[in-house]
Scaffold this motif. Structure first.
Motif, PDB file in Angstrom:
ATOM      1  N   GLY A 158      78.699 -31.841  26.713  1.00  0.00           N
ATOM      2  CA  GLY A 158      79.744 -31.491  25.761  1.00  0.00           C
ATOM      3  C   GLY A 158      79.487 -30.197  25.029  1.00  0.00           C
ATOM      4  O   GLY A 158      80.234 -29.849  24.097  1.00  0.00           O
ATOM      5  N   GLN A 159      78.450 -29.468  25.410  1.00  0.00           N
ATOM      6  CA  GLN A 159      78.120 -28.201  24.766  1.00  0.00           C
ATOM      7  C   GLN A 159      78.430 -27.038  25.702  1.00  0.00           C
ATOM      8  O   GLN A 159      78.565 -27.203  26.918  1.00  0.00           O
ATOM      9  N   GLU A 160      78.490 -25.859  25.097  1.00  0.00           N
ATOM     10  CA  GLU A 160      78.709 -24.618  25.835  1.00  0.00           C
ATOM     11  C   GLU A 160      77.855 -23.534  25.207  1.00  0.00           C
ATOM     12  O   GLU A 160      77.761 -23.431  23.979  1.00  0.00           O
ATOM     13  N   GLN A 161      77.201 -22.749  26.039  1.00  0.00           N
ATOM     14  CA  GLN A 161      76.520 -21.560  25.520  1.00  0.00           C
ATOM     15  C   GLN A 161      76.841 -20.373  26.414  1.00  0.00           C
ATOM     16  O   GLN A 161      76.860 -20.483  27.643  1.00  0.00           O
ATOM     17  N   ARG A 162      77.075 -19.256  25.763  1.00  0.00           N
ATOM     18  CA  ARG A 162      77.493 -18.039  26.449  1.00  0.00           C
ATOM     19  C   ARG A 162      76.425 -16.959  26.291  1.00  0.00           C
ATOM     20  O   ARG A 162      75.863 -16.784  25.204  1.00  0.00           O
ATOM     21  N   GLN A 163      76.119 -16.272  27.369  1.00  0.00           N
ATOM     22  CA  GLN A 163      75.209 -15.134  27.312  1.00  0.00           C
ATOM     23  C   GLN A 163      75.738 -14.029  28.212  1.00  0.00           C
ATOM     24  O   GLN A 163      76.466 -14.287  29.169  1.00  0.00           O
ATOM     25  N   GLU A 164      75.352 -12.801  27.884  1.00  0.00           N
ATOM     26  CA  GLU A 164      75.794 -11.646  28.658  1.00  0.00           C
ATOM     27  C   GLU A 164      74.574 -10.833  29.072  1.00  0.00           C
ATOM     28  O   GLU A 164      73.651 -10.623  28.279  1.00  0.00           O
ATOM     29  N   VAL A 165      74.541 -10.368  30.306  1.00  0.00           N
ATOM     30  CA  VAL A 165      73.440  -9.541  30.785  1.00  0.00           C
ATOM     31  C   VAL A 165      73.458  -8.216  30.030  1.00  0.00           C
ATOM     32  O   VAL A 165      74.490  -7.533  29.971  1.00  0.00           O
ATOM     33  N   SER A 166      72.319  -7.877  29.439  1.00  0.00           N
ATOM     34  CA  SER A 166      72.260  -6.745  28.520  1.00  0.00           C
ATOM     35  C   SER A 166      71.470  -5.577  29.104  1.00  0.00           C
ATOM     36  O   SER A 166      70.481  -5.759  29.804  1.00  0.00           O
ATOM     37  N   GLY A 167      71.906  -4.375  28.749  1.00  0.00           N
ATOM     38  CA  GLY A 167      71.202  -3.155  29.128  1.00  0.00           C
ATOM     39  C   GLY A 167      70.395  -2.569  28.004  1.00  0.00           C
ATOM     40  O   GLY A 167      70.092  -1.370  28.001  1.00  0.00           O
ATOM     41  N   GLY A 168      69.986  -3.425  27.040  1.00  0.00           N
ATOM     42  CA  GLY A 168      69.173  -2.985  25.914  1.00  0.00           C
ATOM     43  C   GLY A 168      69.668  -3.590  24.622  1.00  0.00           C
ATOM     44  O   GLY A 168      70.884  -3.666  24.391  1.00  0.00           O
ATOM     45  N   SER A 169      68.737  -4.056  23.780  1.00  0.00           N
ATOM     46  CA  SER A 169      69.106  -4.626  22.482  1.00  0.00           C
ATOM     47  C   SER A 169      67.887  -4.605  21.581  1.00  0.00           C
ATOM     48  O   SER A 169      66.777  -4.302  22.016  1.00  0.00           O
ATOM     49  N   GLY A 170      68.093  -4.966  20.312  1.00  0.00           N
ATOM     50  CA  GLY A 170      66.989  -4.924  19.368  1.00  0.00           C
ATOM     51  C   GLY A 170      66.718  -3.497  18.925  1.00  0.00           C
ATOM     52  O   GLY A 170      67.562  -2.606  19.029  1.00  0.00           O
ATOM     53  N   PHE A 171      65.516  -3.249  18.416  1.00  0.00           N
ATOM     54  CA  PHE A 171      65.098  -1.899  18.053  1.00  0.00           C
ATOM     55  C   PHE A 171      64.192  -1.375  19.158  1.00  0.00           C
ATOM     56  O   PHE A 171      63.120  -1.927  19.415  1.00  0.00           O
ATOM     57  N   CYS A 172      64.643  -0.320  19.858  1.00  0.00           N
ATOM     58  CA  CYS A 172      63.843   0.319  20.908  1.00  0.00           C
ATOM     59  C   CYS A 172      63.271  -0.717  21.876  1.00  0.00           C
ATOM     60  O   CYS A 172      62.061  -0.731  22.156  1.00  0.00           O
ATOM     61  N   ALA A 173      64.137  -1.585  22.403  1.00  0.00           N
ATOM     62  CA  ALA A 173      63.658  -2.692  23.221  1.00  0.00           C
ATOM     63  C   ALA A 173      64.679  -3.092  24.266  1.00  0.00           C
ATOM     64  O   ALA A 173      65.862  -2.729  24.198  1.00  0.00           O
ATOM     65  N   GLN A 174      64.204  -3.877  25.234  1.00  0.00           N
ATOM     66  CA  GLN A 174      65.069  -4.465  26.246  1.00  0.00           C
ATOM     67  C   GLN A 174      64.412  -5.759  26.727  1.00  0.00           C
ATOM     68  O   GLN A 174      63.266  -5.748  27.182  1.00  0.00           O
ATOM     69  N   ASN A 175      65.126  -6.872  26.591  1.00  0.00           N
ATOM     70  CA  ASN A 175      64.640  -8.143  27.118  1.00  0.00           C
ATOM     71  C   ASN A 175      64.763  -8.168  28.634  1.00  0.00           C
ATOM     72  O   ASN A 175      65.343  -7.265  29.241  1.00  0.00           O
ATOM     73  N   GLN A 176      64.237  -9.248  29.247  1.00  0.00           N
ATOM     74  CA  GLN A 176      64.520  -9.440  30.662  1.00  0.00           C
ATOM     75  C   GLN A 176      66.028  -9.567  30.855  1.00  0.00           C
ATOM     76  O   GLN A 176      66.738 -10.097  30.000  1.00  0.00           O
TER      77      GLN A 176
END
Length: 599
Positions: A538-556
């Protein structure tokens, strides 16, 4: 009667016995410490669902950031001016299925590092071998950060290294070497940049590039023509660097189109993030600015960007924006935006911002409300980088934030003199010569980091020390990735004038997870901008593939979804930048799913 025993013989005998027993005592002490640590970890895991252990040295990570030495005219405030440049970005550069990471330093002639994942819990620096180490010099500037994206869709991620100086673009030659292509790409000769992201703003299948200036681009910090290089105001400064938007023309060439598309600001940019906030199918652009207000550029079908920060509610209160991160915090399929600022008890309390979409928001009229205080994430010290990620796999996004500005003399503070210049008029503030000498004093130094866990009901709880995050270095950048491919998000932290820290995450195995490794075909190969929604219980979570976020950073780029103690996922819906939609029914739990865009 026997011969008397000398004191010297007694001492020698005692010393000999002590030497014999020392290894036994050491092992016993170590065993007690390890036992105590294990008990503490078990207690933290039971209470919060996870626990971090810092293991950089044990993992083969030996890297320390160096600050630049700028023009001697800035010597009196050098530590404050040269207080940025420690950055980390995650990439699988050789496409072996295991995340690697790149870290930058800012010392002249100091070398950046690319840590290849060795699949056994260790890493090896291969930057020199592949051509990404020797980046920094007074002639071309020094590194501030890096972002990765496959700009030519050949299957391997390329890298843009942004600098106080000349930005550098390197092409990835099959995961074996990198070739510098800066001039042929059409990048500017000098940009004092502190942020960059890849995103496909017009959804044409080719990654475009945003680059945000901090100091004006005509300022060479090693050879100053004038000391009037500082912000004209601590609240409404608009004398910073320009913002660049590079449209990917193909063939390794880019065209600068910022003015043509409506992006002409000269605020002091420190962080940027792109996401489709309005469900239009096109990524919007959010920029966190120092010495002023944030900006929200709404993407009008890839043809124009409309600045709507004030009308959307995110651009009316001037602060010191230093990070920009996006997350579906309440599992409602809507993105919130986290922006860090400065808070120093008794001196200045700007407070972080957590912008959540207001009820009734639409593509035509988007509105955000700041709920940082209500949700418990407002006070983070002198806050820098932050990232959303489900650290305990309970199904809700948590928040890891680093902080600390300049840690020098613990007993002397620069805050009083700093506040004097901040309250001055434009002529005083904008001239570095007017800034009082730092004289070895700290400015919001030695701060405890923040790890906030999300209870799913609108509240975050700060648990950093309880889950093993106790460092007090001057944190700048943090990136999250599942480096062991075991479903737990680890953290890499880059510290100004400090070591890179590697926090391995130990998660309660009862909590389930899935990960999505997306590859575009008609869309850009990196799948940046692809939107995934997971439905379970009954839950939903949304994510988007990112090309960089945070301060001077990029997650996987791989999307990680914690699921709590569920037994199944109903479905995954993926919306690709090309406009194609895809549904995966009942994906297997505790597994990395590699998904290609359908033709």
């Amino acid at each position: 009667m026997g011969q008397p025993v000398s004191k010297g013989r007694i001492f020698a005998a005692v010393l000999f016995a002590a030497l014999l027993s020392a290894p036994l005592i050491y092992r016993a002490t170590q065993a007690r410490r390890e036992g105590s640590a294990n008990r503490y970890a078990a207690k933290a895991t039971a209470a919060y669902g996870f626990y971090f252990t810092e293991c950089a040295n044990a993992s083969g990570i030996h890297f320390r950031h160096q600050a630049p030495k700028l023009d001697p005219k800035l010597n009196h405030i050098m530590e404050q001016i040269a207080s940025m440049g420690a950055a980390v970005s995650v990439v699988d550069f050789d496409r072996d299925g295991w995340p690697d990471f790149y870290v930058t330093t800012s010392g002249e002639h100091a070398r950046n590092a690319l840590y290849r994942n060795m699949h056994d819990g260790t890493f090896r620096d291969v930057a020199a071998e592949v051509g990404l180490a020797d980046i920094n010099s007074p002639e071309s500037g020094v590194s501030m950060g890096a972002v990765w994206g496959d700009y030519d869709n050949d299957g391997y991620d390329d890298v843009l290294i942004y600098k106080w100086g000349r930005p550098e673009l390197y092409h990835n030659d099959g995961g074996k070497h990198f070739t510098r292509v800066t001039e042929t790409a059409g990048l500017p000769p000098w940009v004092n940049a502190n942020t960059a992201i890849w995103f496909d703003y017009d959804d044409d299948g080719k990654l475009d590039l945003f680059l945000g200036g901090y100091y004006p681009e005509d300022v060479n910090l090693w050879r100053l023509k004038t000391t009037k290089i500082m912000p004209e105001s601590f609240e409404y400064a608009q004398n910073g660097g320009r913002k660049y938007l590079f449209h990917n023309l193909g063939g390794g060439r880019f065209e600068e189109v910022s003015a043509k598309l409506g992006i002409q600001s000269r605020r002091w940019a420190l962080a940027a993030v792109a996401a489709d906030f309005r469900d239009t199918g096109y990524p919007d652009l959010f920029i966190a600015n120092d010495y002023g207000v944030s900006e929200l550029y709404l993407n009008e079908k890839g043809k124009y960007f409309r600045e709507a920060g004030k009308e959307a509610g995110v651009g009316y209160a001037p602060k010191s924006g230093m990070t920009a991160s996006v997350g579906d915090i309440l599992n409602q399929g809507r993105y919130g935006i986290f922006v860090t600022n400065i808070s120093e008890e008794g001196v200045l309390v700007q407070g972080n911002n957590l912008w959540m979409p207001a009820p009734g928001a639409s593509a035509d009229k988007i509105k955000f409300e700041n709920v940082a205080n209500a949700m418990g994430v407002e006070l983070g010290g002198w806050s820098f980088g932050a990232q959303f990620g489900d650290l305990n796999n309970d199904g809700y996004l948590d928040l890891y934030q680093v902080n600390g500005n300049v840690s020098l003399d613990r007993d002397r503070s620069y805050w009083y003199d700093y506040s004097k210049v901040a309250g001055g008029n434009r002529a005083i503030i904008s001239d570095a010569a007017n800034w009082p000498p730092l004289k070895g004093r700290s400015l919001s130094g030695y701060q405890q980091k923040r790890v906030w866990i999300n209870d799913g009901a609108g509240q975050f709880k700060e648990v950093a020390q309880m889950v093993g995050v106790r460092d007090r270095f001057d944190g700048r950048s943090v990136a999250l990735a599942d480096f062991d491919n075991n479903g737990a998000l680890d953290a890499v932290v880059a510290n100004q004038r400090g070591p890179v820290l590697f926090y391995r995450n130990h998660v309660d195995p009862a909590n389930k997870w899935i990960e999505l490794e997306l590859t575009g075909r008609s869309s850009n190969r990196s799948a940046i901008g692809a939107d995934a929604r997971v439905f379970w219980n009954g839950q939903e979570q949304r994510q988007e593939v990112s090309g960089g976020s945070g301060f001077c950073a990029q997650n996987q780029r791989r999307l990680h979804f914690g699921l709590g103690r569920t037994s199944r996922v109903d479905r995954v819906e993926i919306h690709w930048p090309s406009g194609r939609a895809q549904t995966i029914l009942s994906p297997e739990l505790d597994k990395i799913h590699r998904v290609e865009e359908p033709e």
